[in-house]
Design a protein around this motif. Structure first.
Motif, PDB file in Angstrom:
ATOM      1  N   GLN A 146       0.739  -1.216   0.014  1.00 35.47           N
ATOM      2  CA  GLN A 146      -0.009  -0.070   0.055  1.00 35.47           C
ATOM      3  C   GLN A 146       0.933   1.306   0.005  1.00 35.47           C
ATOM      4  OE1 GLN A 146      -3.233   0.197  -0.616  1.00 35.47           O
ATOM      5  NE2 GLN A 146      -3.323   2.486  -0.160  1.00 35.47           N
ATOM      6  N   ALA A 147       2.059   1.188   0.646  1.00 35.19           N
ATOM      7  CA  ALA A 147       2.850   2.203   0.676  1.00 35.19           C
ATOM      8  C   ALA A 147       3.252   2.868  -0.831  1.00 35.19           C
ATOM      9  CB  ALA A 147       4.064   2.095   1.417  1.00 35.19           C
ATOM     10  N   LEU A 148       3.387   1.856  -1.763  1.00 36.00           N
ATOM     11  CA  LEU A 148       3.865   2.303  -3.080  1.00 36.00           C
ATOM     12  C   LEU A 148       2.497   2.622  -3.877  1.00 36.00           C
ATOM     13  CD1 LEU A 148       6.531  -0.571  -3.887  1.00 36.00           C
ATOM     14  CD2 LEU A 148       6.753   1.826  -3.139  1.00 36.00           C
ATOM     15  N   GLN A 149       1.378   1.943  -3.376  1.00 40.65           N
ATOM     16  CA  GLN A 149       0.087   2.526  -4.018  1.00 40.65           C
ATOM     17  C   GLN A 149      -0.388   3.870  -3.720  1.00 40.65           C
ATOM     18  OE1 GLN A 149      -1.507   0.870  -6.147  1.00 40.65           O
ATOM     19  NE2 GLN A 149      -2.721   3.019  -6.550  1.00 40.65           N
ATOM     20  N   ASP A 150       0.106   4.320  -2.388  1.00 36.06           N
ATOM     21  CA  ASP A 150       0.119   5.888  -2.076  1.00 36.06           C
ATOM     22  C   ASP A 150       0.921   6.776  -2.827  1.00 36.06           C
ATOM     23  OD1 ASP A 150      -1.628   4.925   0.057  1.00 36.06           O
ATOM     24  OD2 ASP A 150      -0.046   4.954   1.731  1.00 36.06           O
ATOM     25  N   LEU A 151       1.878   6.153  -3.574  1.00 40.45           N
ATOM     26  CA  LEU A 151       2.867   7.125  -4.493  1.00 40.45           C
ATOM     27  C   LEU A 151       2.119   6.966  -5.862  1.00 40.45           C
ATOM     28  CD1 LEU A 151       6.147   6.267  -3.274  1.00 40.45           C
ATOM     29  CD2 LEU A 151       4.697   8.211  -2.582  1.00 40.45           C
ATOM     30  N   GLY A 152       1.009   6.313  -6.019  1.00 43.72           N
ATOM     31  CA  GLY A 152       0.454   6.302  -7.526  1.00 43.72           C
ATOM     32  C   GLY A 152       0.439   4.854  -7.984  1.00 43.72           C
ATOM     33  N   GLY A 153       1.143   3.918  -7.335  1.00 40.91           N
ATOM     34  CA  GLY A 153       1.230   2.423  -7.777  1.00 40.91           C
ATOM     35  C   GLY A 153       1.794   2.486  -9.018  1.00 40.91           C
ATOM     36  N   TRP A 154       1.048   1.679 -10.025  1.00 45.64           N
ATOM     37  CA  TRP A 154       1.711   1.408 -11.404  1.00 45.64           C
ATOM     38  C   TRP A 154       1.402   2.527 -12.435  1.00 45.64           C
ATOM     39  CZ3 TRP A 154       5.237  -1.965 -11.224  1.00 45.64           C
ATOM     40  CH2 TRP A 154       5.137  -2.977 -10.386  1.00 45.64           C
ATOM     41  N   ALA A 155       0.799   3.523 -11.892  1.00 44.12           N
ATOM     42  CA  ALA A 155       0.579   4.886 -12.834  1.00 44.12           C
ATOM     43  C   ALA A 155       1.759   5.567 -12.556  1.00 44.12           C
ATOM     44  CB  ALA A 155      -0.727   5.662 -12.647  1.00 44.12           C
ATOM     45  N   ASN A 156       2.738   5.612 -11.607  1.00 46.98           N
ATOM     46  CA  ASN A 156       3.720   6.146 -11.152  1.00 46.98           C
ATOM     47  C   ASN A 156       4.974   5.680 -12.047  1.00 46.98           C
ATOM     48  OD1 ASN A 156       6.265   7.516 -10.188  1.00 46.98           O
ATOM     49  ND2 ASN A 156       5.526   7.044  -7.963  1.00 46.98           N
ATOM     50  N   PRO A 157       5.577   6.288 -12.948  1.00 47.68           N
ATOM     51  CA  PRO A 157       6.861   5.765 -13.529  1.00 47.68           C
ATOM     52  C   PRO A 157       7.961   5.170 -12.830  1.00 47.68           C
ATOM     53  CG  PRO A 157       6.374   7.787 -14.231  1.00 47.68           C
ATOM     54  CD  PRO A 157       5.316   7.807 -13.167  1.00 47.68           C
ATOM     55  N   HIS A 158       8.173   5.829 -11.591  1.00 43.69           N
ATOM     56  CA  HIS A 158       9.089   5.559 -10.487  1.00 43.69           C
ATOM     57  C   HIS A 158       9.042   4.050 -10.067  1.00 43.69           C
ATOM     58  CE1 HIS A 158      11.082   9.399 -10.486  1.00 43.69           C
ATOM     59  NE2 HIS A 158       9.557   9.910 -10.420  1.00 43.69           N
ATOM     60  N   MET A 159       7.783   3.501 -10.266  1.00 44.79           N
ATOM     61  CA  MET A 159       7.639   1.930  -9.994  1.00 44.79           C
ATOM     62  C   MET A 159       8.734   1.117 -10.645  1.00 44.79           C
ATOM     63  SD  MET A 159       5.546   1.247  -7.677  1.00 44.79           S
ATOM     64  CE  MET A 159       5.380  -0.414  -8.131  1.00 44.79           C
ATOM     65  N   ASP A 216       2.457   1.341 -19.317  1.00 42.41           N
ATOM     66  CA  ASP A 216       3.555   1.992 -20.022  1.00 42.41           C
ATOM     67  C   ASP A 216       4.687   1.455 -18.762  1.00 42.41           C
ATOM     68  OD1 ASP A 216       4.909   4.066 -21.808  1.00 42.41           O
ATOM     69  OD2 ASP A 216       5.346   4.816 -19.684  1.00 42.41           O
ATOM     70  N   THR A 217       4.368   1.785 -17.535  1.00 43.21           N
ATOM     71  CA  THR A 217       5.164   1.559 -16.425  1.00 43.21           C
ATOM     72  C   THR A 217       5.265  -0.026 -16.376  1.00 43.21           C
ATOM     73  OG1 THR A 217       4.012   3.466 -15.189  1.00 43.21           O
ATOM     74  CG2 THR A 217       5.599   1.935 -14.061  1.00 43.21           C
ATOM     75  N   LEU A 218       4.245  -0.937 -16.700  1.00 43.25           N
ATOM     76  CA  LEU A 218       4.357  -2.071 -16.015  1.00 43.25           C
ATOM     77  C   LEU A 218       5.489  -2.799 -17.173  1.00 43.25           C
ATOM     78  CD1 LEU A 218       1.547  -4.552 -15.132  1.00 43.25           C
ATOM     79  CD2 LEU A 218       3.230  -5.373 -16.892  1.00 43.25           C
ATOM     80  N   LEU A 219       5.155  -2.569 -18.488  1.00 42.07           N
ATOM     81  CA  LEU A 219       6.053  -3.065 -19.487  1.00 42.07           C
ATOM     82  C   LEU A 219       7.408  -3.036 -19.027  1.00 42.07           C
ATOM     83  CD1 LEU A 219       3.560  -3.047 -22.447  1.00 42.07           C
ATOM     84  CD2 LEU A 219       4.920  -5.126 -21.662  1.00 42.07           C
ATOM     85  N   LYS A 220       7.773  -1.562 -18.935  1.00 44.52           N
ATOM     86  CA  LYS A 220       9.008  -1.028 -18.610  1.00 44.52           C
ATOM     87  C   LYS A 220       9.688  -1.795 -17.338  1.00 44.52           C
ATOM     88  CE  LYS A 220       8.503   3.358 -21.023  1.00 44.52           C
ATOM     89  NZ  LYS A 220       8.344   4.662 -20.664  1.00 44.52           N
TER      90      LYS A 220
END
Ligand SMILES: *[C@@H]1O[C@H](CO)[C@@H](O)[C@H](O)[C@H]1NC(C)=O
Ligand SMILES: *[C@@H]1O[C@H](CO)[C@@H](O)[C@H](O)[C@H]1NC(C)=O
Length: 506
Positions: A146-159, A216-220
């Motif tokens: 959840q801590a990573l979801q709070d940063l936007g999860g897979w919509a956040n390119p830093h993932m 976009d994030t997930l494939l990268k």
């Protein structure tokens, strides 16, 4: 070409295929699959962090059909030794399991390792090794910290970086015991169901936008995790890395209708091709029809850019070829009935971008509204994959049938038998390189938003008994026989007795 094979496919729908081939080729392997969040429980025990499914089931319980959660699930966090005994009883070659990211890294980052999570998976892997069962481990089966979801999860390119760090941690910590890895399980369901809709946690519902940011994030992220293993770990650990892509396979309702034939192909490109084309096609990048449709709709909506960001040259090349096998999760076939905006489509949305009206009015039913039994569709999907992606080696990483938990689960057995028979058909008649098969799932479990209301297990779990006893269903016996003989059973003992049929029709 497309028109021709679809017509043949549709004809095959009309009559039951005879089991022409029964023997599986030498080296073909069998396993069963589970996912951490669906079986482990122990949601906040010994340092585990909260994940998006904990968060959803605690904060929006109305979204879970029976109000259940993964808090206890089937308690495999404590009962994993029983699970391994069941696997040994079945005689599986491999066990497809997943790591809970938040059990290992409670906040998602590598600066806070949970030693108990490392202990748990080491013990489980050791128990499998003691029974000669190969682990096939999924890094991400939907339970994002959840801590990573709070940063936007897979919509956040830093993932991309967070996922690579997590993969690095897992390869380093467990790679001596694991030869086969899956990066992501069902990217369509992650991006479309969880970011483009509310069908899966975190239920962002950013339809037509968040779903494409996610892909976009997930494939990268997938590509980075692949390259990291290929360059750094493979020379030492000698394993393989793949991705598991789910397909609802689409066929035209009327195979003589040219428009429906084209639209079914479009729907398959949008569904399976969305994630398969960038990795497995010769050209790389998203399917052309997807790029076109989303760009056209985005312009009509008054946007300055397409909602679907294309990969530049660097990323197209970086993503292409990053899977040692094509992992396919397959359950069902749906129909395309015409052009236009499906009545169920939101605006904007993936379904509106597909531009087809779809229907589930095909085959026979299961306990899941989306799961229609259409074995011939499986063969068509497998032939399509061979043609579209230059004959890749394939593992079926999930396949299964839902009911309400019957112990004499004749319908599940007939599903397995008919779908396995289609695998033998395409191996023998079309030379499709299917190397292994994974049944979903070892035991009835927390089936995401369906809770325990839809059950896919080879083992029944009585969730009203605090001891959560597991009982082998008839399908467990079927699967054990199948693995022992490497052959579809010829006897009739798995056929539903006629009398039962009459009763259930009353
Ligand atoms: C994986 O590593 C091998 C050996 O270095 C290399 O030949 C191959 O191109 C790499 N695969 C990808 C997809 O980069
Ligand atoms: C499940 O467990 C409950 C409580 O022990 C028991 O009453 C019930 O009969 C069990 N159901 C099945 C199908 O075994």
């Amino acid at each position: 070409m497309a028109a021709k094979w679809t017509i043949i496919a549709a004809l095959a729908l009309c009559h039951t295929a005879l089991a022409e081939y029964t023997k599986f080729p030498e080296g073909f392997t069998f396993g069963v699959a589970t996912a951490a969040h669906q079986i482990e429980g122990g949601w906040n025990e010994n340092g585990k962090g909260e994940n998006v499914w904990d968060h959803l089931s605690h904060n929006r319980p109305e979204l879970i059909a029976d109000g259940s959660s993964g808090d206890v699930a089937t308690d495999s966090y404590h009962r994993y030794r029983e699970d391994v005994e069941e696997l040994a009883y079945l005689g599986v070659d491999f066990y497809r399991m997943s790591f809970s990211w938040a059990r290992l890294l409670p906040n998602g980052r590598i600066d806070n390792v949970n030693a108990d999570g490392v202990r748990y998976y080491n013990e489980l892997l050791d128990a499998l090794a003691a029974h000669n069962i190969e682990p096939l481990v999924t890094l991400f089966h939907w339970d994002l910290p959840q801590a990573l979801q709070d940063l936007g999860g897979w919509a956040n390119p830093h993932m991309i970086d967070y996922f690579r760090d997590y993969a690095d941690f897992c390869y380093k910590t467990f790679g001596g015991k694991i030869k086969s890895w899956i990066t992501f399980n069902e990217p369509y369901e992650i991006c479309e169901d969880a970011y483009g809709d509310i069908l899966k946690a975190p239920a962002v519902n950013s339809h037509g936008v968040g779903n494409y940011l996610c892909s976009d994030t997930l494939l990268k992220a997938h590509a980075e995790a692949y390259h990291l293993y290929n360059e750094t770990y493979k020379p030492v650990q000698d394993g393989k890395v793949m991705i598991s892509i789910n397909s609802i396979w689409y066929e035209p309702k009327d195979p003589s209708n040219a428009e429906q034939v084209v639209l079914a192909e479009t729907a398959n490109q949008f569904k399976f091709g969305w994630f398969a084309h960038p990795i497995f096609s010769q050209q790389g990048g998203y399917p052309a029809v997807m790029i076109e449709n989303v760009a056209r709709n985005s312009a009509a909506e008054g946007l300055k850019r397409s909602r679907l960001t294309q990969f530049d040259e660097y990323w197209t090349a970086r993503i292409k070829g990053t899977s040692d096998f094509l992992g396919i999760n397959h359950y069902t076939t749906h129909l395309v009935t015409g052009a236009g905006v499906d009545p169920g489509a939101k605006s904007p949305s993936w379904l509106k971008d597909v531009g087809a009206v779809v229907s589930t009015d095909v085959g026979t039913d299961s306990a899941s509204a989306w799961l229609r039994v259409v074995p011939s569709g499986f063969a068509n999907l497998l032939r399509w994959c061979k043609r579209s992606y230059s004959d890749p080696p394939i593992y079926i990483t999930e396949n299964g049938y839902s009911d309400r938990g019957e112990l004499m689960d004749y319908k599940r057995i007939s599903y397995f038998n008919d779908y396995l028979s289609e695998i033998l058909n395409v191996i023998n008649d079309d030379g499709v390189r299917v190397l292994g098969y994974t049944a979903w799932t070892l035991m009835d479990n927390f089936e995401w938003r369906a809770g325990f209301s839809e059950r896919f297990g080879l083992y029944h779990v009585n969730i009203t008994d605090p001891a959560l006893p597991r009982t082998a269903k008839l399908s467990a016996d079927y699967f054990k026989q199948l693995i022992a003989n490497r052959e579809l059973p010829k006897e009739n003992k798995y056929k539903e007795p006629a009398i039962t049929k009459v009763k259930s029709e009353l």
